[in-house]
Design a protein around this motif. Structure first.
Motif, PDB file in Angstrom:
ATOM      1  N   HIS A  16      11.809  41.933  58.448  1.00 23.65           N
ATOM      2  CA  HIS A  16      12.890  41.011  58.071  1.00 23.65           C
ATOM      3  C   HIS A  16      12.609  40.261  56.783  1.00 23.65           C
ATOM      4  O   HIS A  16      13.543  39.748  56.146  1.00 23.65           O
ATOM      5  N   GLY A  59      16.728  37.638  62.256  1.00 22.97           N
ATOM      6  CA  GLY A  59      16.986  37.454  60.835  1.00 22.97           C
ATOM      7  C   GLY A  59      17.709  36.155  60.552  1.00 22.97           C
ATOM      8  O   GLY A  59      17.379  35.432  59.596  1.00 22.97           O
ATOM      9  N   ALA A 105      21.505  39.550  58.562  1.00 23.57           N
ATOM     10  CA  ALA A 105      21.690  40.916  59.038  1.00 23.57           C
ATOM     11  C   ALA A 105      22.786  41.645  58.290  1.00 23.57           C
ATOM     12  O   ALA A 105      22.851  42.873  58.312  1.00 23.57           O
TER      13      ALA A 105
END
Length: 415
Positions: A16, A59, A105
């Motif tokens: 991430h 995220g 995301a």
């Protein structure tokens, strides 16, 4: 949230890290401050998630924490400036924390742009490596410092100077170069990943032969780069080279941590899955016609990995590949490797004659690998006294403790 025993938190954070940093930089246009904020968010997650569980949208969790950290950084800087010259905070905290149209995301993947940014031309190779591992790899400063055997404070200063250099050069914004500049910058990114892998596969100093965390991270980033530029043959070649080389890592040391030469390794301990993946990748890439140094090195590694035994190694094929590599990318280390292939294909005397041509090359003349190779070839000729002396001199020059012990032991056996 998932349970507190969820495995792979570190891998999740690394995956991430570039997406969250990309979202932050796109929103605020401040790589220097955003990278600090994201690093603090990653550290917070590493401390909280193992005990409290991983959020359903990790995220977004990281992005929210990074934004709060960034607000704190901006406020702190603004307060300092107010104390100095009365300048007020230009952007209200509410605006900084306002939800973005797209959360982490849903943001575009800025990993390639971040790699280009971290491999900025104004940075030295060590600074490029450190910044890449932290900003794109998601490693903490402490982890990077430990991998390179330097104090954490020293690595923190290196990273801070690197970010300041990028800022001074006007490289804060995320942007993909085009044309010849993109090609050149991509080559620089590959080189940084190659250096990271090499340091992980054979540590340049210290008590351990390898630093698996570095080689594994280099492979992860090379996979990412290959996904981002799937048609780039040299990136595919680099990934194949890493896979085929790292496949041998389990057999490179004995149970006591001593170095085991390639010819003596238990090939049953090699990672068959990595070999199959690497061979498949380089086999698909080479026929495209644009052959570069990483592809050729991967082809050499494939020949080694596919041999059932050391005696079954196709040395004439390896010699042909090194001869071509020397034309494509002349380098004293390539010549050194070609000398070994010459010795194995045509006899140690011819290999020694080629080594003599490297004695005047200042880049390699006093390198321990030249002496170690000479010692090995002298041993093959039967000149054990000269071989032992060369092994001892090579041992004195290496900064790797496992290599020093191995070379000293080779000398002892010949005395």
């Amino acid at each position: 949230m998932t349970g507190p025993d969820t495995p792979g938190v570190e891998e999740l954070l690394r995956a991430h890290a570039p997406r969250v940093l990309g979202a932050m930089v796109r929103r605020h246009g401040d790589f220097y401050g955003c990278e600090d904020a994201v690093q603090e968010a990653l550290i917070a997650a590493a401390r909280q998630w193992p005990g409290e569980g991983v959020p359903e949208r990790p995220g977004n969790w990281l992005l929210a924490v990074a934004r709060r950290r960034y607000v704190d950084l901006v406020r702190s800087e603004a307060a300092r400036r107010r104390r100095e010259d009365g300048v007020a905070l230009a952007t209200p905290a509410a605006e900084l924390l306002a939800p973005a149209a797209d959360e982490a995301a849903e943001q575009p993947d800025d990993s390639l742009a971040l790699l280009f940014l971290c491999c900025h031309r104004d940075l030295s190779p060590p600074s490029r490596i450190a910044l890449t591992l932290r900003a794109v790899g998601g490693l903490t400063t402490a982890q990077i410092a430990a991998a390179f055997l330097v104090p954490e404070a020293t690595m923190a200063q290196r990273i801070s100077r690197a970010k300041q250099t990028v800022r001074t050069a006007g490289g804060d914004a995320l942007a993909l170069p085009a044309g010849e500049d993109r090609t050149a910058r991509l080559a620089e990114v590959r080189h940084v990943l190659y250096l990271v892998f090499n340091e992980g596969y054979t540590a340049s100093a210290g008590e351990d032969l390898t630093v698996p965390e570095l080689s594994s991270e280099a492979i992860r980033l090379a996979r990412l780069l290959h996904r981002l530029v799937p048609d780039d043959e040299e990136t595919a070649g680099l990934l194949a080279l890493m896979l085929l080389t790292d496949a041998r890592r389990p057999a490179r040391t004995d149970p006591h941590g001593a170095l085991v030469p390639l010819a003596d390794q238990d090939r049953g301990r090699w990672d068959a899955a990595l070999i199959a993946e690497g061979v498949g990748l380089i086999s698909r890439t080479l026929p495209r016609g644009r052959v570069g140094p990483y592809q050729l090195q991967a082809a050499v590694a494939a020949v080694h990995d596919e041999a059932e035994s050391a005696e079954a190694t196709d040395w004439p094929q390896i010699l042909a590949l090194y001869t071509l590599l020397e034309r494509v990318a002349p380098n004293p280390m390539v010549t050194l490797n070609r000398a070994v292939a010459v010795a194995m294909a045509h006899g140690p005397g011819e290999g020694l004659a080629l080594l003599d041509t490297l004695a005047a090359d200042k880049r390699l003349a006093r390198h321990h690998r030249l002496l170690a190779t000479r010692a090995h070839l002298l041993e093959l000729t039967g000149d054990t006294a000269a071989a032992a002396a060369a092994y001892r001199e090579a041992a004195r020059r290496t900064t790797s403790a496992p290599e020093r012990r191995h070379l000293t032991e080779r000398a002892r056996r010949l005395d």
